[in-house]
Design a protein around this motif. Structure first.
Motif, PDB file in Angstrom:
ATOM      1  N   ASP A 126     -58.054  -6.900  20.063  1.00 50.75           N
ATOM      2  CA  ASP A 126     -58.602  -5.668  19.489  1.00 50.75           C
ATOM      3  C   ASP A 126     -58.953  -5.841  18.017  1.00 50.75           C
ATOM      4  O   ASP A 126     -60.016  -5.403  17.560  1.00 50.75           O
ATOM      5  CB  ASP A 126     -57.600  -4.520  19.648  1.00 50.75           C
ATOM      6  CG  ASP A 126     -57.482  -4.036  21.081  1.00 50.75           C
ATOM      7  OD1 ASP A 126     -58.428  -4.285  21.860  1.00 50.75           O
ATOM      8  OD2 ASP A 126     -56.459  -3.422  21.422  1.00 50.75           O
ATOM      9  N   PHE A 127     -58.053  -6.449  17.260  1.00 41.28           N
ATOM     10  CA  PHE A 127     -58.313  -6.638  15.831  1.00 41.28           C
ATOM     11  C   PHE A 127     -59.466  -7.617  15.627  1.00 41.28           C
ATOM     12  O   PHE A 127     -60.334  -7.414  14.773  1.00 41.28           O
ATOM     13  CB  PHE A 127     -57.056  -7.133  15.125  1.00 41.28           C
ATOM     14  CG  PHE A 127     -57.007  -6.806  13.653  1.00 41.28           C
ATOM     15  CD1 PHE A 127     -58.148  -6.782  12.872  1.00 41.28           C
ATOM     16  CD2 PHE A 127     -55.800  -6.512  13.041  1.00 41.28           C
ATOM     17  CE1 PHE A 127     -58.097  -6.483  11.520  1.00 41.28           C
ATOM     18  CE2 PHE A 127     -55.732  -6.206  11.691  1.00 41.28           C
ATOM     19  CZ  PHE A 127     -56.883  -6.194  10.927  1.00 41.28           C
ATOM     20  N   ARG A 128     -59.489  -8.666  16.429  1.00 49.73           N
ATOM     21  CA  ARG A 128     -60.591  -9.618  16.303  1.00 49.73           C
ATOM     22  C   ARG A 128     -61.935  -8.931  16.564  1.00 49.73           C
ATOM     23  O   ARG A 128     -62.910  -9.158  15.845  1.00 49.73           O
ATOM     24  CB  ARG A 128     -60.413 -10.778  17.274  1.00 49.73           C
ATOM     25  CG  ARG A 128     -61.565 -11.767  17.209  1.00 49.73           C
ATOM     26  CD  ARG A 128     -61.502 -12.838  18.274  1.00 49.73           C
ATOM     27  NE  ARG A 128     -62.687 -13.686  18.204  1.00 49.73           N
ATOM     28  CZ  ARG A 128     -62.929 -14.708  19.013  1.00 49.73           C
ATOM     29  NH1 ARG A 128     -62.069 -15.020  19.963  1.00 49.73           N
ATOM     30  NH2 ARG A 128     -64.025 -15.423  18.880  1.00 49.73           N
ATOM     31  N   GLU A 129     -61.991  -8.093  17.582  1.00 48.90           N
ATOM     32  CA  GLU A 129     -63.238  -7.412  17.920  1.00 48.90           C
ATOM     33  C   GLU A 129     -63.723  -6.551  16.747  1.00 48.90           C
ATOM     34  O   GLU A 129     -64.925  -6.520  16.442  1.00 48.90           O
ATOM     35  CB  GLU A 129     -63.035  -6.545  19.169  1.00 48.90           C
ATOM     36  CG  GLU A 129     -64.294  -5.859  19.676  1.00 48.90           C
ATOM     37  CD  GLU A 129     -64.593  -4.555  18.958  1.00 48.90           C
ATOM     38  OE1 GLU A 129     -65.784  -4.281  18.702  1.00 48.90           O
ATOM     39  OE2 GLU A 129     -63.639  -3.814  18.644  1.00 48.90           O
ATOM     40  N   ILE A 130     -62.810  -5.864  16.081  1.00 51.61           N
ATOM     41  CA  ILE A 130     -63.191  -5.018  14.944  1.00 51.61           C
ATOM     42  C   ILE A 130     -63.735  -5.877  13.810  1.00 51.61           C
ATOM     43  O   ILE A 130     -64.782  -5.570  13.215  1.00 51.61           O
ATOM     44  CB  ILE A 130     -61.989  -4.186  14.471  1.00 51.61           C
ATOM     45  CG1 ILE A 130     -61.641  -3.122  15.509  1.00 51.61           C
ATOM     46  CG2 ILE A 130     -62.292  -3.516  13.131  1.00 51.61           C
ATOM     47  CD1 ILE A 130     -60.374  -2.353  15.203  1.00 51.61           C
ATOM     48  N   ILE A 131     -63.050  -6.954  13.482  1.00 48.45           N
ATOM     49  CA  ILE A 131     -63.510  -7.828  12.395  1.00 48.45           C
ATOM     50  C   ILE A 131     -64.893  -8.390  12.706  1.00 48.45           C
ATOM     51  O   ILE A 131     -65.792  -8.392  11.854  1.00 48.45           O
ATOM     52  CB  ILE A 131     -62.500  -8.971  12.161  1.00 48.45           C
ATOM     53  CG1 ILE A 131     -61.172  -8.423  11.636  1.00 48.45           C
ATOM     54  CG2 ILE A 131     -63.076  -9.996  11.166  1.00 48.45           C
ATOM     55  CD1 ILE A 131     -60.060  -9.459  11.575  1.00 48.45           C
ATOM     56  N   GLN A 224     -64.125   1.210   5.431  1.00 47.20           N
ATOM     57  CA  GLN A 224     -64.630   1.287   6.798  1.00 47.20           C
ATOM     58  C   GLN A 224     -63.751   0.490   7.771  1.00 47.20           C
ATOM     59  O   GLN A 224     -63.467   0.934   8.881  1.00 47.20           O
ATOM     60  CB  GLN A 224     -66.066   0.765   6.868  1.00 47.20           C
ATOM     61  CG  GLN A 224     -67.059   1.588   6.051  1.00 47.20           C
ATOM     62  CD  GLN A 224     -67.283   0.993   4.671  1.00 47.20           C
ATOM     63  OE1 GLN A 224     -66.349   0.456   4.054  1.00 47.20           O
ATOM     64  NE2 GLN A 224     -68.516   1.078   4.185  1.00 47.20           N
ATOM     65  N   LEU A 225     -63.334  -0.704   7.351  1.00 44.25           N
ATOM     66  CA  LEU A 225     -62.485  -1.512   8.216  1.00 44.25           C
ATOM     67  C   LEU A 225     -61.128  -0.847   8.398  1.00 44.25           C
ATOM     68  O   LEU A 225     -60.580  -0.802   9.509  1.00 44.25           O
ATOM     69  CB  LEU A 225     -62.330  -2.913   7.627  1.00 44.25           C
ATOM     70  CG  LEU A 225     -61.486  -3.912   8.431  1.00 44.25           C
ATOM     71  CD1 LEU A 225     -62.018  -4.072   9.848  1.00 44.25           C
ATOM     72  CD2 LEU A 225     -61.431  -5.259   7.728  1.00 44.25           C
ATOM     73  N   HIS A 226     -60.579  -0.321   7.313  1.00 44.88           N
ATOM     74  CA  HIS A 226     -59.302   0.376   7.407  1.00 44.88           C
ATOM     75  C   HIS A 226     -59.402   1.566   8.363  1.00 44.88           C
ATOM     76  O   HIS A 226     -58.517   1.785   9.201  1.00 44.88           O
ATOM     77  CB  HIS A 226     -58.867   0.844   6.019  1.00 44.88           C
ATOM     78  CG  HIS A 226     -57.612   1.656   6.028  1.00 44.88           C
ATOM     79  ND1 HIS A 226     -57.630   3.030   5.948  1.00 44.88           N
ATOM     80  CD2 HIS A 226     -56.305   1.295   6.143  1.00 44.88           C
ATOM     81  CE1 HIS A 226     -56.383   3.489   5.985  1.00 44.88           C
ATOM     82  NE2 HIS A 226     -55.565   2.458   6.110  1.00 44.88           N
ATOM     83  N   ALA A 227     -60.488   2.332   8.261  1.00 46.92           N
ATOM     84  CA  ALA A 227     -60.670   3.487   9.136  1.00 46.92           C
ATOM     85  C   ALA A 227     -60.753   3.067  10.605  1.00 46.92           C
ATOM     86  O   ALA A 227     -60.214   3.752  11.493  1.00 46.92           O
ATOM     87  CB  ALA A 227     -61.928   4.258   8.732  1.00 46.92           C
ATOM     88  N   ALA A 228     -61.409   1.938  10.876  1.00 47.90           N
ATOM     89  CA  ALA A 228     -61.526   1.457  12.260  1.00 47.90           C
ATOM     90  C   ALA A 228     -60.160   1.049  12.811  1.00 47.90           C
ATOM     91  O   ALA A 228     -59.867   1.262  13.991  1.00 47.90           O
ATOM     92  CB  ALA A 228     -62.502   0.286  12.315  1.00 47.90           C
ATOM     93  N   ILE A 229     -59.323   0.447  11.973  1.00 48.68           N
ATOM     94  CA  ILE A 229     -57.971   0.060  12.388  1.00 48.68           C
ATOM     95  C   ILE A 229     -57.157   1.300  12.731  1.00 48.68           C
ATOM     96  O   ILE A 229     -56.462   1.350  13.751  1.00 48.68           O
ATOM     97  CB  ILE A 229     -57.290  -0.752  11.263  1.00 48.68           C
ATOM     98  CG1 ILE A 229     -57.968  -2.113  11.106  1.00 48.68           C
ATOM     99  CG2 ILE A 229     -55.801  -0.929  11.545  1.00 48.68           C
ATOM    100  CD1 ILE A 229     -57.555  -2.868   9.858  1.00 48.68           C
ATOM    101  N   VAL A 230     -57.254   2.313  11.883  1.00 47.54           N
ATOM    102  CA  VAL A 230     -56.517   3.567  12.119  1.00 47.54           C
ATOM    103  C   VAL A 230     -57.027   4.252  13.385  1.00 47.54           C
ATOM    104  O   VAL A 230     -56.247   4.710  14.226  1.00 47.54           O
ATOM    105  CB  VAL A 230     -56.645   4.497  10.899  1.00 47.54           C
ATOM    106  CG1 VAL A 230     -56.030   5.862  11.194  1.00 47.54           C
ATOM    107  CG2 VAL A 230     -55.977   3.872   9.675  1.00 47.54           C
ATOM    108  N   GLU A 231     -58.349   4.304  13.540  1.00 50.79           N
ATOM    109  CA  GLU A 231     -58.941   4.963  14.713  1.00 50.79           C
ATOM    110  C   GLU A 231     -58.505   4.287  16.001  1.00 50.79           C
ATOM    111  O   GLU A 231     -58.232   4.953  17.012  1.00 50.79           O
ATOM    112  CB  GLU A 231     -60.457   4.960  14.597  1.00 50.79           C
ATOM    113  CG  GLU A 231     -61.161   5.644  15.757  1.00 50.79           C
ATOM    114  CD  GLU A 231     -62.673   5.592  15.635  1.00 50.79           C
ATOM    115  OE1 GLU A 231     -63.346   6.246  16.454  1.00 50.79           O
ATOM    116  OE2 GLU A 231     -63.186   4.904  14.728  1.00 50.79           O
ATOM    117  N   ARG A 232     -58.431   2.965  15.997  1.00 52.39           N
ATOM    118  CA  ARG A 232     -58.030   2.217  17.197  1.00 52.39           C
ATOM    119  C   ARG A 232     -56.508   2.289  17.413  1.00 52.39           C
ATOM    120  O   ARG A 232     -56.016   1.956  18.492  1.00 52.39           O
ATOM    121  CB  ARG A 232     -58.470   0.758  17.065  1.00 52.39           C
ATOM    122  CG  ARG A 232     -58.270  -0.103  18.312  1.00 52.39           C
ATOM    123  CD  ARG A 232     -59.246   0.222  19.422  1.00 52.39           C
ATOM    124  NE  ARG A 232     -60.594  -0.163  19.064  1.00 52.39           N
ATOM    125  CZ  ARG A 232     -61.136  -1.368  19.282  1.00 52.39           C
ATOM    126  NH1 ARG A 232     -60.417  -2.317  19.856  1.00 52.39           N
ATOM    127  NH2 ARG A 232     -62.379  -1.606  18.927  1.00 52.39           N
TER     128      ARG A 232
END
Length: 245
Positions: A126-131, A224-232
């Motif tokens: 999941d984290f890899r996909e976001i990055i 933006q990256l932080h927000a995506a981590i929180v959202e997921r």
């Protein structure tokens, strides 16, 4: 807005206790032993490509190469983190990546980002996909299995591919850091990190990066990256809000 993620300081879900590729029969780390043995079997020209130093001392060369190879997963490629006469870190060869990490304990869960030995990071799918969605091709990932007593989890070692100089000590609170020459050590408590300033003009549209004058102990993230981590809903080590100028 910019955020800073510190490395964990105690063993647990974000820092499993164990060894890369387990232990050999004589008690050495499996990964380091494999690196040394593989390097010794390479042709002289390939050895030179990977580590062009200490040719007149083969035994020391093999020993030093191992640390050089491990550093590639933590430090900036093209720089020299060790002795002045050593070559800069060369690009990572496929065989140099650790294949698995053998934990000494069982963990009910592991974070989506974890630290392994030598301050090397690993992330789940999941984290890899976001990055990759935010910065495709910027960072490198190598598959690694995390073996606990009763579970095998699939992760990816994360090699941060973006190193910048956006830290602004003159705009930061003096009590939030110390320095030795042009290198800075940050105090990583939440209140102190809130007083650390980073320049938007320097980091621009970067999403995930490290700072050359700070090193691997703090990883920087965009809003933006932080927000995506929180959202997921990903579980990650502590992330603190920093100051942007």
């Amino acid at each position: 807005m910019v955020w800073g993620m510190s490395l964990p300081v105690t063993f647990g879900e974000f820092w499993p206790d164990g060894d890369f590729e387990g232990k050999t029969n004589d008690g050495r780390q499996g990964w380091g032993s494999r690196l040394s043995a593989t390097f010794e079997d390479l042709s002289p020209s390939e050895q030179d490509r990977l580590f062009d130093s200490l040719k007149d001392n083969p035994a020391r060369r093999v020993h030093t190469y191992r640390f050089h190879a491990v550093a590639k997963f933590r430090d900036e490629i093209g720089t020299n983190p060790y002795e002045p006469d050593d070559p800069p870190l060369s690009p990572i060869a496929a065989f140099e990546a650790p294949r698995f990490f053998e934990s000494r304990k069982s963990y009910s869960q592991l974070g989506s980002l974890i630290m392994l030995n030598d301050r090397i990071l690993a992330v789940d799918d999941d984290f890899r996909e976001i990055i990759e969605r935010f910065e495709p091709g910027m960072h490198r990932f190598f598959p690694i299995e995390i073996h606990t007593r009763n579970v095998v989890a699939t992760f990816h070692t994360l090699v941060v591919g973006q190193w910048l100089d956006s830290f602004s000590p003159e705009h930061s609170q003096a009590e939030a850091f110390t320095h030795n020459g042009d290198r800075f050590r940050l105090y990583e408590k939440r209140a102190a990190m809130a007083g650390l300033a980073f320049s938007r003009a320097a980091f621009g549209n970067a999403q995930l990066w490290r700072e050359r004058r700070i090193g691997e102990r703090v990883t920087l993230l965009s809003d933006q990256l932080h927000a995506a981590i929180v959202e997921r809903g990903l579980r990650v080590p502590r992330i603190n809000k920093l100051k942007e100028i």
